[in-house]
Design an enzyme around this catalytic site. Structure first.
Site, PDB file in Angstrom:
ATOM      1  N   GLY A  57      14.996 -63.312   4.588  1.00  0.00           N
ATOM      2  CA  GLY A  57      13.844 -64.066   4.126  1.00  0.00           C
ATOM      3  C   GLY A  57      13.159 -63.504   2.898  1.00  0.00           C
ATOM      4  CD  GLU A  58      13.165 -57.878   1.798  1.00  0.00           C
ATOM      5  OE1 GLU A  58      13.881 -57.629   0.792  1.00  0.00           O
ATOM      6  OE2 GLU A  58      12.779 -57.012   2.595  1.00  0.00           O
ATOM      7  NE  ARG A 120      -7.129 -76.551   4.262  1.00  0.00           N
ATOM      8  CZ  ARG A 120      -6.145 -77.186   4.895  1.00  0.00           C
ATOM      9  NH1 ARG A 120      -6.445 -78.146   5.754  1.00  0.00           N
ATOM     10  NH2 ARG A 120      -4.893 -76.874   4.670  1.00  0.00           N
ATOM     11  CE  LYS A 219     -16.358 -82.454   9.171  1.00  0.00           C
ATOM     12  NZ  LYS A 219     -15.098 -82.072   8.525  1.00  0.00           N
ATOM     13  NE  ARG A 221     -14.319 -79.333  10.817  1.00  0.00           N
ATOM     14  CZ  ARG A 221     -13.235 -80.093  10.889  1.00  0.00           C
ATOM     15  NH1 ARG A 221     -12.433 -79.993  11.927  1.00  0.00           N
ATOM     16  NH2 ARG A 221     -12.951 -80.950   9.935  1.00  0.00           N
ATOM     17  CB  THR A 255     -12.250 -85.195   8.758  1.00  0.00           C
ATOM     18  OG1 THR A 255     -12.298 -83.934   9.453  1.00  0.00           O
ATOM     19  CG2 THR A 255     -13.623 -85.489   8.185  1.00  0.00           C
TER      20      THR A 255
END
Length: 346
Positions: A57-58, A120, A219, A221, A255
């Site tokens: 995976g390198e 995020r 909203k 949450r 959302t």
């Protein structure tokens, strides 16, 4: 007309990681159009590079051409729906590509990433990492002097860089042009909103640009459960009006669909959605498909910053794609020629 080399930052060179090649080819096509219009005799094409993935995976990125003294741009799409490579795989490929460029001694290194990863996770809510800051420091530490991205989720990320310049472009110009000139939406009967308070500023920007009113969806949450929404309420009048919901991205679509359902309950007519980054994570496609069949969503307009391929666009009734490759091409060209990009970034 041969451009004066003193007016630029060195020869404009473009390379791409594997997941960025499709977007890079569209950028190259636009650069050639710009060059023809500008009577620029330079030729533009992708540099010969290799992204080697080892059995464990390198990843290793190799540049097979001379780039010393160049103005070098590396294009990578971190979240690639058409690849089996993960976000982390593609981030590491970008990091090795930037460092390979650093070792090759160009005058300038710019990372072109339409999707800024971990955007995020820009603040701490409990005992957790501020992962967006880690990504910013990583890109800076391996040699990126500039980062070009699109509609970054949190503007605070710009402050995570110390020396690297972050240029945050916006897809609103391209999307508004598509909505008003190609879809020809009835502006007089349109209300712009966002799926939550966090997108209210974006909704306000779109409403000013289009010339229509806007509403706000509030909203609440439950942060103890990822993607869980407690309640929603609407501020504004939407009865018998068409709605344009705008946001920077669609992830799982939870959302968005809750907001659309609320708007329908309040008497909204056709609901259109416009996003810069249509990630469609998890079962988002199936959920939006159901909302479309149920008459809740009329259309989703996304950009090719997250490229789903021609087959998806042609076979998905509720989805239309707008290209932001011309925007990236013009910004890259202007940066290379030391011209203003401020109007292009709005």
């Amino acid at each position: 007309m041969q451009l004066n080399p003193l007016e630029s930052r060195g020869a404009l060179s473009i390379a791409a990681c594997n997941s960025g090649k499709s977007f890079a080819e569209r950028v190259i096509t636009e650069l050639r159009r710009i060059a023809k219009k500008e009577r620029d005799e330079a030729t533009y094409g992708l540099k010969d590079t290799q992204e080697i993935v080892f059995p464990n995976g390198e990843v290793k990125f190799v540049i097979n051409e001379f780039i010393r003294g160049d103005d070098f741009y590396i294009i990578q799409c971190i979240d690639d729906p058409l690849s089996e490579r993960s976000v982390n795989d593609n981030l590491m490929a970008l990091v090795t590509a930037i460092h390979a460029a650093y070792q090759s001694d160009p005058d300038h290194i710019t990372a072109v990433i339409p999707q800024f990863p971990y955007s995020r996770q820009e603040r701490r809510k409990t005992r957790e990492a501020i992962s967006a800051k880690i990504v910013a420091q990583l890109l800076e530490n391996v040699g990126a002097q500039r980062v070009l991205t699109l509609d970054i989720h949190a503007e605070a990320i710009q402050g995570f860089f110390t020396y690297t310049k972050l240029e945050d472009m916006h897809a609103s110009g391209e999307i508004v042009d598509y909505l008003t000139h190609k879809l020809k939406l009835d502006i007089k009967n349109l209300v712009v909103t966002g799926p939550d308070v966090g997108s209210a500023e974006k909704a306000r920007h779109y409403s000013k640009r289009i010339g229509t009113s806007f509403a706000i969806v509030d909203k609440a949450r439950d942060y103890s459960k990822p993607g869980q929404i407690e309640s929603m309420r609407l501020v504004g009048e939407v009865k018998d009006r068409d709605i344009l919901i705008v946001d920077d991205m669609i992830a799982t679509g939870g959302t968005l669909l809750h907001a659309a359902a609320l708007l329908k309950e309040k008497g909204a007519r056709d609901i259109y959605v416009a996003v810069s980054l249509p990630f469609f994570n998890g079962n988002a496609v199936e959920r939006i498909e159901k909302a479309y069949r149920d008459g809740i969503i009329k259309l989703v307009v996304g950009t090719d910053a997250v490229f789903w391929g021609e087959a998806f666009v042609q076979n998905t009734e509720w989805y239309e794609e707008v290209s932001v490759a011309p925007l990236f091409a013009r910004v890259i060209y202007n940066v290379n020629k030391k011209r203003s990009v401020s109007k292009l970034l709005r």
